[in-house]
Design a protein around this motif. Structure first.
Motif, short mmCIF file in Angstrom:
data_model
loop_
_atom_site.label_atom_id
_atom_site.label_comp_id
_atom_site.label_asym_id
_atom_site.label_seq_id
_atom_site.Cartn_x
_atom_site.Cartn_y
_atom_site.Cartn_z
N MET A 1 0.83 -1.21 0.00
CA MET A 1 0.00 0.00 0.00
C MET A 1 0.86 1.26 0.00
N CYS A 2 1.90 1.28 0.81
CA CYS A 2 2.74 2.48 0.88
C CYS A 2 3.39 2.75 -0.47
N GLU A 3 3.91 1.71 -1.10
CA GLU A 3 4.57 1.89 -2.40
C GLU A 3 3.56 2.30 -3.47
N ALA A 4 2.37 1.72 -3.42
CA ALA A 4 1.34 2.05 -4.41
C ALA A 4 0.90 3.50 -4.32
N TYR A 5 0.78 4.01 -3.11
CA TYR A 5 0.27 5.36 -2.93
C TYR A 5 1.34 6.45 -2.95
N CYS A 6 2.61 6.10 -2.89
CA CYS A 6 3.67 7.10 -2.87
C CYS A 6 3.70 7.87 -4.20
N PRO A 7 3.44 9.18 -4.17
CA PRO A 7 3.34 9.94 -5.43
C PRO A 7 4.67 10.16 -6.14
N THR A 8 5.79 9.87 -5.47
CA THR A 8 7.09 10.12 -6.09
C THR A 8 7.92 8.86 -6.27
N ASP A 9 7.34 7.69 -6.07
CA ASP A 9 8.05 6.41 -6.21
C ASP A 9 9.29 6.37 -5.32
N ALA A 10 9.15 6.84 -4.09
CA ALA A 10 10.27 6.90 -3.16
C ALA A 10 10.39 5.67 -2.27
N LEU A 11 9.50 4.70 -2.42
CA LEU A 11 9.49 3.54 -1.55
C LEU A 11 9.76 2.26 -2.32
N TYR A 12 10.33 1.30 -1.61
CA TYR A 12 10.53 -0.04 -2.19
C TYR A 12 10.13 -1.08 -1.17
N VAL A 13 9.17 -1.90 -1.55
CA VAL A 13 8.75 -3.03 -0.75
C VAL A 13 9.29 -4.27 -1.44
N ALA A 14 10.19 -4.98 -0.77
CA ALA A 14 10.75 -6.21 -1.33
C ALA A 14 9.68 -7.30 -1.27
N PRO A 15 9.61 -8.13 -2.28
CA PRO A 15 8.58 -9.17 -2.32
C PRO A 15 8.92 -10.38 -1.44
N VAL A 16 9.30 -10.10 -0.20
CA VAL A 16 9.62 -11.14 0.77
C VAL A 16 8.91 -10.79 2.08
N SER A 17 8.72 -11.78 2.93
CA SER A 17 7.96 -11.54 4.15
C SER A 17 8.83 -11.37 5.40
N ALA A 18 10.12 -11.23 5.22
CA ALA A 18 11.03 -10.99 6.35
C ALA A 18 12.07 -9.97 5.92
N PRO A 19 12.61 -9.22 6.86
CA PRO A 19 13.65 -8.25 6.49
C PRO A 19 14.83 -8.93 5.81
N VAL A 20 15.40 -8.25 4.84
CA VAL A 20 16.56 -8.81 4.14
C VAL A 20 17.83 -8.42 4.89
N ALA A 21 18.92 -9.10 4.62
CA ALA A 21 20.21 -8.78 5.24
C ALA A 21 20.70 -7.43 4.71
N SER A 22 21.52 -6.78 5.48
CA SER A 22 22.01 -5.45 5.09
C SER A 22 22.83 -5.48 3.81
N ASP A 23 23.42 -6.63 3.47
CA ASP A 23 24.21 -6.73 2.24
C ASP A 23 23.37 -7.23 1.05
N SER A 24 22.07 -7.37 1.24
CA SER A 24 21.18 -7.81 0.15
C SER A 24 21.00 -6.69 -0.86
N PRO A 25 20.89 -7.03 -2.15
CA PRO A 25 20.61 -5.99 -3.14
C PRO A 25 19.25 -5.33 -2.90
N HIS A 26 18.35 -6.02 -2.19
CA HIS A 26 17.03 -5.43 -1.87
C HIS A 26 17.14 -4.31 -0.84
N ALA A 27 18.25 -4.23 -0.14
CA ALA A 27 18.47 -3.17 0.85
C ALA A 27 19.34 -2.05 0.30
N ASP A 28 19.81 -2.19 -0.92
CA ASP A 28 20.72 -1.22 -1.54
C ASP A 28 19.91 -0.30 -2.46
#
Length: 134
Positions: free
Chosen positions: A46-73
Motif C-alpha cells: 500500500m505504501c509503495e502504491a500510494y507514494c506519489p514520487t516512487d520513493a518507496l521499495y517493498v521487497a517481495p519477501v515476508s522478512a527483512p533482508v540482510a544489510s548486504d542484500s541488493p534489496h536493501a541497496d
C-alpha cells in the motif's frame, strides 16, 4: 517487506504513514518517514502504491533482508527500476497505463457484454432536495 524510503525522492507528504495498515512508519525529524516497525510490515504494498514520487521499495519477501542484500541497496534497486516498481506495474502515476487495461487474459475477451444496463436510469436532478412537484 518495506526496505527502502528514498530520502532523495521523498517529498515528506506522509501518504505512506497514513495508508500503512500496521503503522510501520514514524515521521522523521526532517519530515522523511522512517521505517520504525519493519517487523509489522505485512508486505501489502500500500505504501509503495500510494507514494506519489516512487520513493518507496517493498521487497517481495515476508522478512527483512540482510544489510548486504541488493534489496536493501537503494542504488541497486533504483538501477534495476524497482524503486516504485509496484506502482508502475499497477499503472498508478502520471503517464502510466492502468494494469487492468494491460491484462492479456484471453478469457476476458470471451465474456459477452450485458444485454442491458444493470442499474436503472438515474432520476433527473432538481434544485428541490425533496424532489417535490411544483
Amino acid at each position: 517487506m518495506i526496505e527502502i524510503v528514498s530520502a532523495a525522492a521523498c517529498i515528506a507528504c506522509d501518504v505512506c504513514v497514513k495508508v500503512c495498515p500496521t503503522d510501520v512508519f514514524d515521521r522523521g525529524a526532517d519530515g522523511i518517514p522512517v521505517i520504525a516497525r519493519q517487523s509489522d510490515c505485512q508486505t501489502c504494498f500500500m505504501c509503495e502504491a500510494y507514494c506519489p514520487t516512487d520513493a518507496l521499495y517493498v521487497a517481495p519477501v515476508s522478512a527483512p533482508v540482510a544489510s548486504d542484500s541488493p534489496h536493501a541497496d537503494e542504488g541497486a534497486v533504483a538501477r534495476s527500476g524497482l524503486l516504485g516498481g509496484y506502482r508502475a506495474m499497477i499503472g498508478w502515476g502520471r503517464g502510466r497505463t492502468a494494469g487492468a487495461l494491460l491484462d492479456q487474459n484471453p478469457l476476458l475477451s470471451e465474456v459477452p457484454p450485458l444485454a442491458e444496463p444493470r442499474l436503472p436510469v438515474p432520476a433527473e436532478l432538481t434544485d428541490d432536495p425533496w424532489n417535490h412537484p411544483d
